[in-house]
Motif scaffolding. Sequence first.
Motif, mmCIF file in Angstrom:
data_model
loop_
_atom_site.group_PDB
_atom_site.id
_atom_site.type_symbol
_atom_site.label_atom_id
_atom_site.label_comp_id
_atom_site.label_asym_id
_atom_site.label_seq_id
_atom_site.Cartn_x
_atom_site.Cartn_y
_atom_site.Cartn_z
ATOM 1 N N GLY A 40 0.680 -1.104 0.172
ATOM 2 C CA GLY A 40 -0.161 -0.054 0.083
ATOM 3 C C GLY A 40 0.862 1.297 0.014
ATOM 4 O O GLY A 40 1.857 1.192 0.660
ATOM 5 N N LEU A 41 0.351 2.379 -0.715
ATOM 6 C CA LEU A 41 1.035 3.418 -0.982
ATOM 7 C C LEU A 41 0.511 4.439 0.264
ATOM 8 O O LEU A 41 -0.707 4.705 0.503
ATOM 9 C CB LEU A 41 0.923 4.225 -2.352
ATOM 10 C CG LEU A 41 1.534 3.275 -3.374
ATOM 11 C CD1 LEU A 41 1.194 4.181 -4.748
ATOM 12 C CD2 LEU A 41 3.055 3.220 -3.161
ATOM 13 N N ARG A 42 1.421 5.300 0.691
ATOM 14 C CA ARG A 42 1.099 6.363 1.889
ATOM 15 C C ARG A 42 1.135 7.760 0.982
ATOM 16 O O ARG A 42 -0.021 8.197 0.445
ATOM 17 C CB ARG A 42 1.708 6.252 3.139
ATOM 18 C CG ARG A 42 1.131 7.084 4.335
ATOM 19 C CD ARG A 42 1.838 6.526 5.550
ATOM 20 N NE ARG A 42 1.221 7.257 6.777
ATOM 21 C CZ ARG A 42 1.634 7.417 7.790
ATOM 22 N NH1 ARG A 42 2.908 6.935 8.173
ATOM 23 N NH2 ARG A 42 0.988 7.954 8.971
ATOM 24 N N GLY A 43 1.987 8.431 1.347
ATOM 25 C CA GLY A 43 2.247 9.862 0.819
ATOM 26 C C GLY A 43 1.967 10.750 1.671
ATOM 27 O O GLY A 43 1.387 10.746 2.501
ATOM 28 N N PHE A 44 2.255 11.901 1.166
ATOM 29 C CA PHE A 44 2.045 13.154 1.945
ATOM 30 C C PHE A 44 0.589 13.588 2.099
ATOM 31 O O PHE A 44 0.487 14.139 3.235
ATOM 32 C CB PHE A 44 2.909 14.503 1.282
ATOM 33 C CG PHE A 44 2.023 15.130 0.197
ATOM 34 C CD1 PHE A 44 1.035 16.095 0.449
ATOM 35 C CD2 PHE A 44 2.484 14.861 -1.128
ATOM 36 C CE1 PHE A 44 0.315 16.610 -0.588
ATOM 37 C CE2 PHE A 44 1.635 15.438 -2.322
ATOM 38 C CZ PHE A 44 0.717 16.144 -2.036
ATOM 39 N N ALA A 45 -0.237 13.403 1.481
ATOM 40 C CA ALA A 45 -1.685 13.389 1.549
ATOM 41 C C ALA A 45 -2.169 12.637 2.813
ATOM 42 O O ALA A 45 -2.959 13.157 3.393
ATOM 43 C CB ALA A 45 -2.234 13.209 0.090
ATOM 44 N N ASP A 46 -1.781 11.293 2.676
ATOM 45 C CA ASP A 46 -2.317 10.613 3.808
ATOM 46 C C ASP A 46 -1.464 11.030 5.009
ATOM 47 O O ASP A 46 -2.406 11.098 6.104
ATOM 48 C CB ASP A 46 -1.550 9.058 3.439
ATOM 49 C CG ASP A 46 -2.412 8.450 2.500
ATOM 50 O OD1 ASP A 46 -3.005 9.095 1.430
ATOM 51 O OD2 ASP A 46 -2.758 6.986 2.303
ATOM 52 N N ARG A 47 -0.351 11.379 4.877
ATOM 53 C CA ARG A 47 0.252 11.972 6.339
ATOM 54 C C ARG A 47 -0.195 12.974 6.706
ATOM 55 O O ARG A 47 -0.401 13.300 7.961
ATOM 56 C CB ARG A 47 1.729 11.927 6.005
ATOM 57 C CG ARG A 47 2.458 10.558 5.586
ATOM 58 C CD ARG A 47 3.732 10.820 5.362
ATOM 59 N NE ARG A 47 4.476 9.567 5.089
ATOM 60 C CZ ARG A 47 5.185 8.945 6.083
ATOM 61 N NH1 ARG A 47 5.308 9.354 7.409
ATOM 62 N NH2 ARG A 47 5.917 7.545 5.737
ATOM 63 N N PHE A 48 -0.615 14.102 5.761
ATOM 64 C CA PHE A 48 -1.371 15.228 6.258
ATOM 65 C C PHE A 48 -2.576 15.083 6.758
ATOM 66 O O PHE A 48 -2.937 15.822 7.593
ATOM 67 C CB PHE A 48 -1.321 16.178 4.788
ATOM 68 C CG PHE A 48 -2.047 17.732 5.283
ATOM 69 C CD1 PHE A 48 -1.651 18.478 6.218
ATOM 70 C CD2 PHE A 48 -3.114 18.050 4.565
ATOM 71 C CE1 PHE A 48 -2.098 19.588 6.568
ATOM 72 C CE2 PHE A 48 -3.457 19.218 4.678
ATOM 73 C CZ PHE A 48 -3.103 20.000 5.682
ATOM 74 N N ALA A 49 -3.541 14.051 6.423
ATOM 75 C CA ALA A 49 -4.720 13.795 6.734
ATOM 76 C C ALA A 49 -4.664 13.343 8.205
ATOM 77 O O ALA A 49 -5.420 13.796 8.961
ATOM 78 C CB ALA A 49 -5.290 12.681 5.617
ATOM 79 N N HIS A 50 -3.634 12.630 8.354
ATOM 80 C CA HIS A 50 -3.302 12.172 9.888
ATOM 81 C C HIS A 50 -3.079 13.371 10.717
ATOM 82 O O HIS A 50 -3.746 13.551 12.011
ATOM 83 C CB HIS A 50 -2.424 11.053 10.078
ATOM 84 C CG HIS A 50 -2.861 9.622 9.535
ATOM 85 N ND1 HIS A 50 -3.722 8.991 10.439
ATOM 86 C CD2 HIS A 50 -3.180 9.102 8.281
ATOM 87 C CE1 HIS A 50 -3.978 7.720 10.088
ATOM 88 N NE2 HIS A 50 -3.796 7.838 8.575
ATOM 89 N N ARG A 51 -2.490 14.428 10.292
ATOM 90 C CA ARG A 51 -2.123 15.516 11.035
ATOM 91 C C ARG A 51 -3.320 16.291 11.271
ATOM 92 O O ARG A 51 -3.454 16.873 12.425
ATOM 93 C CB ARG A 51 -1.154 16.371 10.419
ATOM 94 C CG ARG A 51 0.412 15.649 10.310
ATOM 95 C CD ARG A 51 1.488 16.588 9.494
ATOM 96 N NE ARG A 51 2.733 15.959 9.661
ATOM 97 C CZ ARG A 51 3.551 16.232 10.594
ATOM 98 N NH1 ARG A 51 3.362 17.414 11.217
ATOM 99 N NH2 ARG A 51 5.011 15.822 10.520
#
Length: 271
Positions: A40-51
């Motif tokens: 699975g890919l994560r990426g800055f958008a996923d990481r920003f969503a968690h923030r």
Amino acid sequence: MGGSVARRQEGPVSEQPFLRYVALGDSQTEGVGDGGEFTGLRGFADRFAHRLAEHHPSLSYANLAVRGRRTHQIRQEQLAPALALEPDVATVVAGVNDLLRPGFDPEQVAEQVASMWVELRDQGARVLTMTFPDLSLPAPMGPAVLDRVRALNACLRRAARREGVLWAEMEGHQVVGDQRLWCADRLHASGEGHERMAAALAQVLGLPGSDDAWTRPLPGPAPVAPAGWQAVAAEARWAAHFVGPWLVRRVRGRSSGDGRRAKRPFLMPVR
């Protein structure tokens, strides 16, 4: 490097809770380089969503990005679905696939990106974007690509100021040259690179606890670049594994995103 490390529109961040975040874009937004096809890919958008979800626990998130898409394709394929999701936060990051093509026009690309910002903004979304790192690639393509990156960044900045869009300034940071922030293809960010992009967006949005730590050097010594014949061999491997297949796709009129769909086309809870 001139100016501040991140650009932020004047005025406080909305006090209303963010409920719906939608990301539009290409491979960087999809998360290529952060994870894998099977894991699975994560990426800055996923990481920003968690923030975002740390401060807005009811947040739902959709990611409409597809690798290989040029700016006009992102507008044609992703904008209407994004508007239908009625986001109150949206990221639109696009243009790299355009600047790698013949006939690149930075003003035209920036205006296509800005047209998406405007529609999302006018519907009520807080819109964020970013400029692109000025990472030098090997000669002979390096100087030409770098000039295009800087030209596109200048156009994006002007458009963002005009339209009142928040943007993270990714150009001009020395840490960008650290190989640990990049994948082997030298075009996509690594997991650490994506994490820093998410941190940059958090800073420009003004999320509590965010700062400019993403611009600082990574801990520990940076990897030593090969020299001599080892450097030549490394460049040859890079060209064979990444440049060659890319050129073949261009000749055939194909894209790395052919047949692919968005990984997260619907709003789903982050937590």
